[in-house]
Motif scaffolding. Structure first.
Motif, short mmCIF file in Angstrom:
data_model
loop_
_atom_site.label_atom_id
_atom_site.label_comp_id
_atom_site.label_asym_id
_atom_site.label_seq_id
_atom_site.Cartn_x
_atom_site.Cartn_y
_atom_site.Cartn_z
N GLY A 55 0.67 -1.39 0.01
CA GLY A 55 -0.04 0.06 -0.13
C GLY A 55 0.71 1.38 -0.07
N PRO A 56 0.19 2.58 -0.09
CA PRO A 56 0.92 3.71 -0.07
C PRO A 56 1.40 3.94 1.04
N ASN A 57 2.58 4.58 1.20
CA ASN A 57 3.19 5.29 2.38
C ASN A 57 2.38 6.54 3.08
N LEU A 58 1.79 5.92 4.08
CA LEU A 58 0.78 6.86 4.62
C LEU A 58 1.36 8.18 5.33
N ILE A 59 2.74 7.95 5.55
CA ILE A 59 3.37 9.12 6.18
C ILE A 59 3.47 10.26 5.25
N GLU A 60 3.89 9.76 3.86
CA GLU A 60 4.26 10.72 2.78
C GLU A 60 2.89 11.11 2.22
N ARG A 61 1.89 10.20 2.06
CA ARG A 61 0.45 10.66 1.68
C ARG A 61 -0.36 11.86 2.46
N VAL A 62 0.05 11.56 3.74
CA VAL A 62 -0.84 12.54 4.46
C VAL A 62 -0.28 13.88 4.29
N ARG A 63 0.99 14.03 3.86
CA ARG A 63 1.33 15.38 3.79
C ARG A 63 1.05 16.12 2.46
N GLU A 64 0.46 15.52 1.66
CA GLU A 64 0.01 16.24 0.56
C GLU A 64 -1.36 16.99 0.93
N PRO A 65 -1.25 18.38 0.36
CA PRO A 65 -2.31 19.21 0.71
C PRO A 65 -3.66 18.47 0.82
N ILE A 81 -5.05 15.89 1.53
CA ILE A 81 -5.25 14.98 2.67
C ILE A 81 -5.80 15.67 3.92
N THR A 82 -6.83 15.58 4.13
CA THR A 82 -7.49 16.40 5.21
C THR A 82 -8.14 15.31 6.21
N GLU A 83 -8.50 15.98 7.58
CA GLU A 83 -9.22 14.96 8.32
C GLU A 83 -10.29 14.48 7.98
N LEU A 84 -11.18 14.90 6.78
CA LEU A 84 -12.30 14.53 6.28
C LEU A 84 -11.94 13.26 5.10
N GLN A 116 -11.33 4.58 17.58
CA GLN A 116 -10.25 4.29 17.09
C GLN A 116 -9.83 4.99 15.83
N ALA A 117 -10.92 5.27 14.72
CA ALA A 117 -10.39 6.18 13.62
C ALA A 117 -10.10 7.40 13.85
N ASP A 118 -10.82 8.14 15.17
CA ASP A 118 -10.32 9.27 15.64
C ASP A 118 -8.75 9.38 15.94
N ASP A 119 -8.50 8.20 16.68
CA ASP A 119 -7.18 8.12 17.16
C ASP A 119 -6.15 7.86 15.90
N VAL A 120 -6.26 7.14 14.90
CA VAL A 120 -5.48 6.87 13.69
C VAL A 120 -5.50 7.94 13.04
N ILE A 121 -6.52 8.79 12.87
CA ILE A 121 -6.39 9.95 12.12
C ILE A 121 -5.71 11.18 12.67
N ALA A 122 -5.95 11.17 14.14
CA ALA A 122 -4.99 12.06 14.94
C ALA A 122 -3.50 11.88 14.83
N TYR A 123 -3.34 10.57 14.99
CA TYR A 123 -1.72 10.02 14.76
C TYR A 123 -1.22 10.45 13.14
N LEU A 124 -2.04 10.37 12.19
CA LEU A 124 -1.64 10.71 10.82
C LEU A 124 -1.65 12.06 10.79
N THR A 160 -0.41 14.14 12.67
CA THR A 160 0.76 14.96 13.28
C THR A 160 2.15 15.11 12.24
N PHE A 161 1.95 14.19 11.00
CA PHE A 161 2.71 14.50 9.88
C PHE A 161 2.55 15.57 9.13
N LYS A 162 1.15 15.95 9.32
CA LYS A 162 0.69 17.21 8.32
C LYS A 162 1.89 18.43 8.42
N GLY A 163 2.55 18.80 7.28
CA GLY A 163 3.00 19.91 7.36
C GLY A 163 4.60 19.88 7.95
N LYS A 164 4.80 18.52 8.19
CA LYS A 164 6.40 18.25 8.56
C LYS A 164 6.93 17.88 7.24
N PRO A 165 8.54 18.40 7.16
CA PRO A 165 9.14 18.09 6.21
C PRO A 165 9.51 16.51 6.04
#
Length: 112
Positions: A59-69, A71-74, A96-104, A106-111
């Motif tokens: 599957g896609p790298n979710l850390i990199e994917r969530v950094r894309e503009p 990709i929002t909480e919604l 559980q969904a809230d927790d996973v989303i909150a975790y992911l 955390t990578f938003k806007g990080k280099p």
């Protein structure tokens, strides 16, 4: 007899208190708990942690994917609630969904 019941119920009560502490939040989700869930439920197929090494994930790298503009909480919530043909149908509770989303998120806007 009452003492035996109390001793027998103690592990159950401790587990419930521990679960409640993990689930308690000041906002929508607990990133720390979400990290554990993401690792356990998604980590075999996706990169979900910066310290995780590529090991044939399909599957896609979710850390990199969530950094894309886009990709929002919604967007993440929608993705988690939609079945995908090549993905197992993992049913998460709202918390559980809230927790996973909150975790992911955390990578938003990080280099990278």
């Amino acid at each position: 007899m009452r003492r035996i019941l109390l001793v027998a119920a103690l592990p159950f009560m401790m587990a419930m208190l521990g679960t409640a502490a993990l689930a308690a939040t000041d906002g929508p989700g607990q990133p720390g708990y979400g990290r554990g869930l993401a690792g356990d439920l998604c980590g075999d197929c996706h990169i979900v942690s910066p310290d995780q090494h590529y090991d044939g994930q399909i599957g896609p790298n979710l850390i990199e994917r969530v950094r894309e503009p886009e990709i929002t909480e919604l967007a993440l919530r929608s993705y988690l609630q939609t079945t995908h043909p090549v993905m197992p149908n993992i049913m998460l509770t709202r918390e559980q969904a809230d927790d996973v989303i909150a975790y992911l998120l955390t990578f938003k806007g990080k280099p990278k």
